[in-house]
Design a protein around this motif. Structure first.
Motif, PDB file in Angstrom:
ATOM      1  N   PRO A 106       0.835  -1.197   0.000  1.00 37.43           N
ATOM      2  CA  PRO A 106       0.000   0.000   0.000  1.00 37.43           C
ATOM      3  C   PRO A 106       0.877   1.257   0.000  1.00 37.43           C
ATOM      4  O   PRO A 106       1.978   1.224   0.585  1.00 37.43           O
ATOM      5  CB  PRO A 106      -0.780  -0.101   1.316  1.00 37.43           C
ATOM      6  N   PRO A 107       0.416   2.372  -0.596  1.00 42.46           N
ATOM      7  CA  PRO A 107       1.230   3.590  -0.655  1.00 42.46           C
ATOM      8  C   PRO A 107       1.662   4.029   0.749  1.00 42.46           C
ATOM      9  O   PRO A 107       0.901   3.889   1.704  1.00 42.46           O
ATOM     10  CB  PRO A 107       0.269   4.616  -1.280  1.00 42.46           C
ATOM     11  N   LYS A 108       2.891   4.534   0.850  1.00 38.08           N
ATOM     12  CA  LYS A 108       3.451   4.936   2.150  1.00 38.08           C
ATOM     13  C   LYS A 108       2.551   5.929   2.874  1.00 38.08           C
ATOM     14  O   LYS A 108       2.360   5.847   4.082  1.00 38.08           O
ATOM     15  CB  LYS A 108       4.843   5.537   1.950  1.00 38.08           C
ATOM     16  N   SER A 109       1.989   6.869   2.109  1.00 43.91           N
ATOM     17  CA  SER A 109       1.128   7.892   2.718  1.00 43.91           C
ATOM     18  C   SER A 109      -0.107   7.243   3.355  1.00 43.91           C
ATOM     19  O   SER A 109      -0.600   7.700   4.379  1.00 43.91           O
ATOM     20  CB  SER A 109       0.699   8.899   1.657  1.00 43.91           C
ATOM     21  N   PHE A 110      -0.554   6.164   2.740  1.00 43.70           N
ATOM     22  CA  PHE A 110      -1.736   5.454   3.258  1.00 43.70           C
ATOM     23  C   PHE A 110      -1.366   4.711   4.546  1.00 43.70           C
ATOM     24  O   PHE A 110      -2.107   4.743   5.529  1.00 43.70           O
ATOM     25  CB  PHE A 110      -2.246   4.474   2.195  1.00 43.70           C
ATOM     26  N   ILE A 111      -0.203   4.079   4.542  1.00 43.97           N
ATOM     27  CA  ILE A 111       0.247   3.327   5.716  1.00 43.97           C
ATOM     28  C   ILE A 111       0.413   4.240   6.929  1.00 43.97           C
ATOM     29  O   ILE A 111       0.093   3.873   8.050  1.00 43.97           O
ATOM     30  CB  ILE A 111       1.565   2.574   5.398  1.00 43.97           C
ATOM     31  N   LYS A 112       0.888   5.459   6.658  1.00 36.36           N
ATOM     32  CA  LYS A 112       1.085   6.417   7.752  1.00 36.36           C
ATOM     33  C   LYS A 112      -0.209   6.631   8.518  1.00 36.36           C
ATOM     34  O   LYS A 112      -0.212   6.677   9.741  1.00 36.36           O
ATOM     35  CB  LYS A 112       1.565   7.754   7.178  1.00 36.36           C
ATOM     36  N   LYS A 113      -1.302   6.762   7.781  1.00 37.24           N
ATOM     37  CA  LYS A 113      -2.595   7.005   8.440  1.00 37.24           C
ATOM     38  C   LYS A 113      -3.303   5.709   8.814  1.00 37.24           C
ATOM     39  O   LYS A 113      -4.232   5.721   9.614  1.00 37.24           O
ATOM     40  CB  LYS A 113      -3.509   7.811   7.515  1.00 37.24           C
ATOM     41  N   VAL A 115      -0.204  -2.334   7.039  1.00 44.08           N
ATOM     42  CA  VAL A 115       1.128  -2.868   6.747  1.00 44.08           C
ATOM     43  C   VAL A 115       1.031  -4.376   6.537  1.00 44.08           C
ATOM     44  O   VAL A 115       0.322  -5.061   7.268  1.00 44.08           O
ATOM     45  CB  VAL A 115       2.117  -2.581   7.906  1.00 44.08           C
ATOM     46  N   ILE A 116       1.722  -4.884   5.531  1.00 41.95           N
ATOM     47  CA  ILE A 116       1.687  -6.315   5.250  1.00 41.95           C
ATOM     48  C   ILE A 116       2.886  -6.987   5.907  1.00 41.95           C
ATOM     49  O   ILE A 116       4.032  -6.598   5.657  1.00 41.95           O
ATOM     50  CB  ILE A 116       1.668  -6.565   3.727  1.00 41.95           C
TER      51      ILE A 116
END
Ligand code: HEC
Length: 124
Positions: A97-104, A109-110
């Motif tokens: 998943p895009p880093k920006s998405f993981i941040k929120k 996280v896989i």
């Protein structure tokens, strides 16, 4: 006369390659290894959790254009195989998943185990 011979040589080559191609594609169909399959539950659980927000129906247009998990069962076997490979690739390279998405959404996280599950499935 010379021109004539050249032409028939080319025609023969074209006919041969078309014949060969048809034999190859008939073979792919009759071996039956290519039939579309639903995503297995263990994989589905991971991708719904980490990817579903964008790649399930109602997600982002750009994401859905690349991968629509809701419509997976409508993909033919060749498309499924390509998409499964792409899924393994993008999580391995950490493009998705895009880093920006993981941040929120840190729960997206896989894990290493989940990645292995997905990549094993993608190679079937
Ligand atoms: C926040 C939204 C979002 C999430 C979450 C997300 N994606 Fe994407 N994905 C996109 C967008 C937008 C694109 C199209 C633009 C691009 O390629 O960056 C895309 C493109 C892709 C592509 C095609 C691009 C390529 O390089 O082949 C694949 C495959 C993909 N995503 C898989 C996944 C998987 C698998 C997950 C979960 C692990 C995931 N995505 C999570 C938004 C998302």
């Amino acid at each position: 006369m010379k021109k004539m011979t050249l032409f028939s040589g080319k025609t023969l080559a074209a006919t041969l390659s078309i014949t060969l191609l048809s034999i190859l594609s008939i073979n792919a169909v009759t071996t039956g290894e290519q039939s579309p399959k639903p995503i297995p539950d263990d994989v589905l659980k991971i991708v719904n959790n980490s990817c579903g927000k964008c790649h399930n129906q109602g997600g982002s247009g750009a994401a859905l254009a690349n991968l629509n998990l809701t419509k997976w069962d409508n993909y033919n076997a060749v498309k499924q195989a390509k998409k499964a490979e792409a899924i393994c690739r993008v999580i391995t390279t950490e493009k998705m998943p895009p880093k920006s998405f993981i941040k929120k959404n840190p729960q997206a996280v896989i894990s290493v185990e989940d990645r292995a599950t997905i990549c094993a499935w993608s190679k079937q």
